[in-house]
Design an enzyme around this catalytic site. Structure first.
Site, PDB file in Angstrom:
ATOM      1  N   SER A   1      61.084  64.545  38.194  1.00 41.92           N
ATOM      2  CA  SER A   1      60.976  63.639  37.053  1.00 41.92           C
ATOM      3  C   SER A   1      60.593  64.414  35.804  1.00 41.92           C
ATOM      4  CB  SER A   1      59.928  62.561  37.339  1.00 41.92           C
ATOM      5  OG  SER A   1      59.731  61.740  36.210  1.00 41.92           O
TER       6      SER A   1
ATOM      7  N   CYS B   1      46.066  47.356  42.838  1.00 40.33           N
ATOM      8  CA  CYS B   1      45.296  46.167  42.507  1.00 40.33           C
ATOM      9  C   CYS B   1      45.317  45.173  43.655  1.00 40.33           C
ATOM     10  CB  CYS B   1      45.838  45.504  41.251  1.00 40.33           C
ATOM     11  SG  CYS B   1      45.544  46.486  39.771  1.00 40.33           S
TER      12      CYS B   1
END
Length: 750
Positions: free
Chosen positions: A212, A341
């Site tokens: 990336s 989360c």
């Protein structure tokens, strides 16, 4: 306002700023080298040359003398392409179905397992997907691989982990993989490797290696994929046949030009902006030294020799990730938790997979710097981190030999929360006394720090009842801080025997028996005397008799529905309508309620209080109990979550206009005290507006003492706009009609 130059950016594993030479290369290409590499005229030929030169540099840097280098939109595309290619090829070989395995490392970036699941389903491959366990260092379990590899169609590992920086031994893995199953397809996520560790792809039998650009100072939207010569490959995007037919679509030439500039710097033997590994290790040590000044008890979750030097993953006993992130962010230091989360405290799945203690997983902080960091940047980061030592000492977050400064919020009523659990401190700044009510173990360290750091004398540590879902922290706190009242002269809830009223400066506490949730439960009345309002009950710590938005349950051992109803009627007859009800649990982020509000929100309460002959309140409570018994987690009452919004959400660009139109508005900073000390709200404001610092932990105190009044227009501000919106909802339910929220908080003011 805080400028970008003042930021200390230490979250490079998430993304990096674009290197100036890369930005210049991209801009030059957009303006002057904009040709289409597929065009045959001179402008296109120049573009094609740029493309192929960059491809050659990529080969050189990763040691890929053979195979294909395909430019992509980023690593996620490369991962998808690799997986699709491997699964299609495996199916052609007759591999598919639940007896065939797809293996991936348990600490892989979520892009890998989620892509495996997606394409396994979409392609009807229907293999069994299994996570390879890791040890406490984050290294893959080679015995597990050896046991399962013979049935495996594809194995996915990574070169360096994005959360911990842990390096996998690719040489040992290759030897194991190829000796056990030479035909298995092997993908290695190399996103966090380039520029941080040596790569020699040609010397390996890795089939696919995605990279990336934005993790290494290039723009977002550009990356590349290495495909080993002879490895199966199915084009993911068909069309005009670009990239030798391997990836159609006109190439992102500005992004590729930026990669060219990055690769050129990486390839330099001298004078490169990229630092040699020994310098990166020096930077790591300097940053660690600064962190340990602030947090002497810091524990590393990954360390040498298992990691690349640019990632520091640590936890601090007594701190959750959010605590440290809020503190650092207020000081302009950008780090991350690297956590997934959840509805509760966020937890790092990577550290969970490593088998580390839950406090380390829930408190993990990832500090990551880039391989192009300069010494000046490192020194500035170390200075900014070290400066927080005074803040954590001042607010008793960490106890040291230094005498902390008594700060404004260490007085009156403080509400501390852990998930849905609530604990309370009542502090008199004059007598230096404190009463602790309903302490819970996860908050014991913080409560003890406040008591010891502020030099407070413990008047009492009380519980409202014997809790069924958690252990009281009263014994632990007594051991840590002591108590003026010996344990043998107190009842089972900590109330001193033969004492009807407890005094703590201007506060008086009395208790009222309110059984039903449990047989010994009491409600603790808080009286506060002042010249303006006289002596009245300002608040009541009611345990789980009443909850913000609900009624406590009575179906647990020792519970009694009729007794609970009588207790609620007693409270209604005893308390003023505006008295704050402070519960042991807050399941809906409401912080507190009042009797008037509870009656308005819960028709069941009206029926229970009137107790008419045709009332069905017993049936309703029985139905609630049945629902709670089916719930996967223990709940002490049923709360319906219904949210109201702020009066209006103010966009940051509208702030000055809004304040000019509403000069009567009070700006309220609801961040916690340590955040306010680390970075005052005024530094983010273009105008010298008056700011009232009122953290969420002091919201109940502010309402009780009328520092915040319903008729007062308020603009609430926090770091991201989330906590201030919660406060808006709390105040809105209490009848505050003009409560505004600053969208995006201080983050969008910068």
């Amino acid at each position: 306002m805080l400028s970008a130059q003042q930021e200390i950016y230490l979250d490079n594993n998430a993304t990096t700023p674009v290197l100036p030479v890369a930005a210049a290369a991209a801009m030059h290409t957009m303006q002057y080298g904009f040709g289409n590499p597929s065009s045959s005229h001179a402008t296109g030929i120049k573009a094609k040359a740029e493309l192929e030169t960059t491809r050659s540099l990529a080969r050189q840097l990763i040691g890929a003398s053979s195979g294909d280098i395909v430019f992509t939109s980023g690593a996620t595309e490369g991962i998808q392409t690799s997986i699709v290619s491997a699964l299609l090829a495996a199916r052609e070989r007759g591999l598919a179905g639940p007896d065939t395995l797809l293996l991936y490392g348990a600490t892989e970036h979520k892009a890998v397992p989620e892509s495996l699941k997606h394409w396994n389903r979409v392609l009807n491959f229907n293999a069994t997907i299994m996570a390879i366990p890791v040890d406490q260092h984050g290294l893959l379990d080679q015995a597990f691989i050896r046991q399962h590899l013979s049935k495996t169609a594809m194995i996915c590992t990574m070169a360096a982990n994005n959360e911990t920086g842990v390096k996998q031994d690719l040489t040992a893995l290759e030897q194991l993989i190829r000796q056990t199953n030479p035909e298995v397809y092997w993908m290695v996520d190399c996103v966090q490797a380039l520029g941080k560790m040596a790569l020699n792809i040609a010397a390996t039998s890795i089939d696919y290696a995605p990279f990336s650009g934005h993790k290494l100072y290039a723009p977002k939207g550009i990356g590349f994929l290495y495909i080993r010569q002879g490895a199966p490959y199915q084009p993911f995007i068909a069309g005009g046949g670009q990239e030798s037919g391997l990836r159609s679509g006109t190439e992102n030439l500005p992004g590729i030009a930026a990669l060219h500039a990055i690769f050129t710097e990486l390839a330099k033997e001298t004078g490169s902006v990229f630092q040699p590994e020994r310098i990166l290790w020096q930077y790591r040590q300097a940053l660690l030294s600064a962190l340990k000044q602030v947090f002497p008890a810091l524990v590393l979750n990954s360390d040498a020799p298992y990691v690349v030097p640019t990632t520091i993953n640590f936890s601090v006993p007594g701190f959750y990730s959010k605590d440290i992130m809020d503190l650092f962010d207020a000081a302009g230091i950008r780090v991350s938790s690297g956590s997934a989360c959840s509805s509760k405290v966020p937890s790092s799945f990577v550290l969970d997979a490593m088998g580390l203690d839950s406090w380390r997983s829930q408190g993990a902080i990832r500090l990551s710097f880039g391989p192009a960091m300069t010494k000046a940047e490192c020194d500035r980061a170390c200075a900014a981190i070290s400066a927080l030592q005074q803040v954590v000492c001042q607010h008793c977050l960490v106890l040291t030999d230094a005498t902390p400064t008594l700060e404004i919020h260490a007085s009156g009523l403080i509400q501390l929360k852990h998930e849905a659990l609530c604990s309370y401190l009542l502090i008199c700044p004059d007598s230096r006394q404190v009463v602790v009510i309903d302490p819970v173990l996860p908050l014991a360290g913080r409560i003890a720090n406040i008591i010891q750091g502020q030099g407070l004398t413990v008047k009492a540590i009380l519980d409202t009842h014997l809790h069924r879902d958690h252990q009281s922290a009263r014994p632990a706190l007594l051991a840590l801080v002591g108590n003026a009242c010996p344990a043998e002269s107190c009842d089972v809830l900590g109330w001193p025997e033969q004492v009807r009223q407890l005094h703590c400066g201007p506060f008086q506490l009395t208790k009222l028996a309110t059984p039903g949730h449990t047989p010994e439960a009491v409600s603790i009345m808080l009286h506060h005397s002042d010249t303006a309002h006289g002596d009245k009950v300002r608040a009541v710590f009611c345990g789980d008799v009443l909850l913000p938005g609900g009624i406590g349950r009575s179906d647990l051992p020792g519970g009694d529905m009729s007794a609970l109803a009588d207790s609620i009627r007693l409270l209604a007859a005893t308390l003023p309508d505006d008295c704050l009800l402070l519960s042991s649990h807050d399941y809906a982020q409401r912080f507190f309620t009042t009797l008037a509000l509870a009656l308005k929100e819960q028709p069941l309460l009206q029926d229970l209080l009137h107790n008419s002959a045709n009332s069905d309140w017993p049936l309703q409570l029985q139905q609630q109990a049945a629902l709670l018994q089916q719930h996967s987690q223990h709940l002490c009452g049923l709360v319906e979550v219904s949210l109201s919004d702020a009066t209006d959400v103010i966009a940051p660009q509208r702030l000055n206009q809004f304040m000019a139109q509403r000069p009567d508005v009070q700006i309220v900073d609801v961040r916690e005290p340590h955040e306010q000390s680390a970075g005052a709200l005024t530094q983010y404001l273009q105008q010298p507006y008056a700011v009232l610092e009122m953290p969420l932990s002091k919201l109940a105190d502010a309402v009780m003492t009328q520092r915040l009044r319903p008729e007062q227009p308020l603009l609430l501000v926090c770091r991201s706009g989330n906590r201030s919106l919660v406060a808006c909802k709390v105040l809105g339910r209490l009848g505050f009609k003009q409560v505004f929220n600053l969208k995006g908080g201080t983050a969008l003011l910068q």
